[in-house]
Every structure is written in C-alpha cells, then in structure tokens.
Design a protein around this motif. Structure first.
Motif: not given
Length: 234
Positions: A19-23, A71-79, A81-90
C-alpha cells in the motif's frame, strides 16, 4: 459474536508495504499530472489568445499536449485501480485484526468497512465511520467505544470528499467541453483535483501507519521499518 477464535490476527506487514508503495506511485503520477496540466493550460491559452505563429503550429502543439495527457491519464487510471484495491484490502485487514485483538460489538464488519465505499449517498459518511471505528478498536480493543480519535481522520475524509467531487466535476467538464474556454475550465478543475490528491495520499499514509503501529503493538507482531515516517506518524 466477535471472538479472537473466529478472527485470528493476520500479519499485515507485506500488505502495508505494498500500500505504501502504491501511494508513493500515486503521489508521483499526481505531481506529474499537475505539471502536465499546467503545460496543457499554456497550450490552450495560447490557442485562445492566438499566440501561435500559424494554425499548423497550434494544431501540432495541441496534438502533442493531447498525447501527453492521454498517456498520463492512462497511468493515473492504472495506478489508482491498483492503489484502490490494495487500500481496500488493508482496510478489510485492519478491521479484521481489530476484532482479532479483542474488540467486541463493532458496528462494521470487515466486508462492510469497504462495501460502503460503493453505496451511493451512504458513501459520503459510512466509510469514515468505519475507519473511525477501526482507529478506536486498534487504540484500545477493550472498551474501544470511549476512545477519542484525532483530527487526522477528519482531515483525511475532508480531502477524500473534495478529491471525489473535483474528480467527478473534472470528468463531466471534460466530456462535454468543445470550445477552448470550456477546455480551459476543465483543465483548471482537473489540475485542482490532482493537487488535492497529494495531501490526501500523505494524510492517509500517516493514518495507515499509525493504525498499523497500534495493532502491531497490541499483537506483538514485528513493526514495519518505517523510520523515515516515524516522526510524522506519532
């Protein structure tokens, strides 16, 4: 009935690290997006004010800006989604572990501590109440109801609400923007949304670390090596 037998403590060490890395990644891409948004504002303002030497120069600048933003928008979406998933798991894990440490009669189950984020209207306050309960139960599992929560939680939720509202407004404005002035308006709101994401990430990071440390202390599990953030987390 909440019992330690039913809720065995689950070591969150690895999950907290992810989670820390994703943030950190979300912080980085948000700052990049702010810079890119500023550059896009310059291009749009230049088109509006007619500062380009020719129409072709304006078209080339606009296309380059659009490509960069996509390009930046796509990176934001991917990050996100991943960050949100990890945060919800935490959050789910933190609720679970609060129960494992002995907290009784909690109003929010591990599932609903994250489920309320997806329920319209109710998601304006229920997730905050669930996090507030997690904090109290982590600080003192026995008799947690009487615990006082710090202003940190209110600050986190304030930034979350503002970020959500700006993100929604940015999307709506961008979808219907056609004229240059409308694109500039959408750009400004988008940059503001990206800016608010920065303190949101920082506040949540401190919030997560403090809850983790309280639970780690109560369980005897080795605490994370978070020396760079220890001063902020106190």
């Amino acid at each position: 009935m909440n019992t330690i037998r039913n809720y065995m403590f689950r070591d969150p060490d690895a999950l907290v690290r992810w989670v820390r890395l994703s943030i950190y990644a979300q912080l980085a891409i948000s700052l990049i997006a702010v810079v890119a948004g500023y550059l896009e504002y310059g291009v749009l303002s230049g088109i509006r004010d007619g500062v380009f030497a020719s129409q072709q120069a304006a078209i080339d600048a606009a296309e380059a800006s659009d490509a960069r933003q996509r390009l930046i928008g796509l990176a934001q979406i991917v990050i996100s989604v991943v960050s949100g998933f990890l945060i919800l798991r935490w959050i789910h894990r933190a609720n679970w572990n609060a129960r494992a440490l002995g907290a009784r009669n909690m109003d929010f189950t591990p599932g609903w501590s994250i489920g309320w984020y997806f329920v319209p209207i109710m998601n304006l306050w229920k997730p905050y109440m669930a996090m507030k309960e997690i904090w109290k139960a982590s600080a003192r599992p026995e008799g947690w109801q009487g615990q006082i929560v710090p202003n940190l939680l209110g600050l986190w939720w304030f930034f979350w609400i503002v970020s959500s509202l700006l993100g929604n407004a940015s999307f709506r404005l961008m979808m219907r923007a056609k004229a240059v002035d409308e694109l500039i308006q959408a750009n400004i709101v988008t940059v503001l949304s990206d800016l608010v994401t920065v303190p949101l990430c920082l506040v949540f990071l401190v919030l997560m670390i403090r809850i983790h440390r309280m639970q780690a202390a109560g369980s005897g599990v080795r605490d994370l090596d978070l020396k760079p953030l220890r001063d902020n987390a106190r």
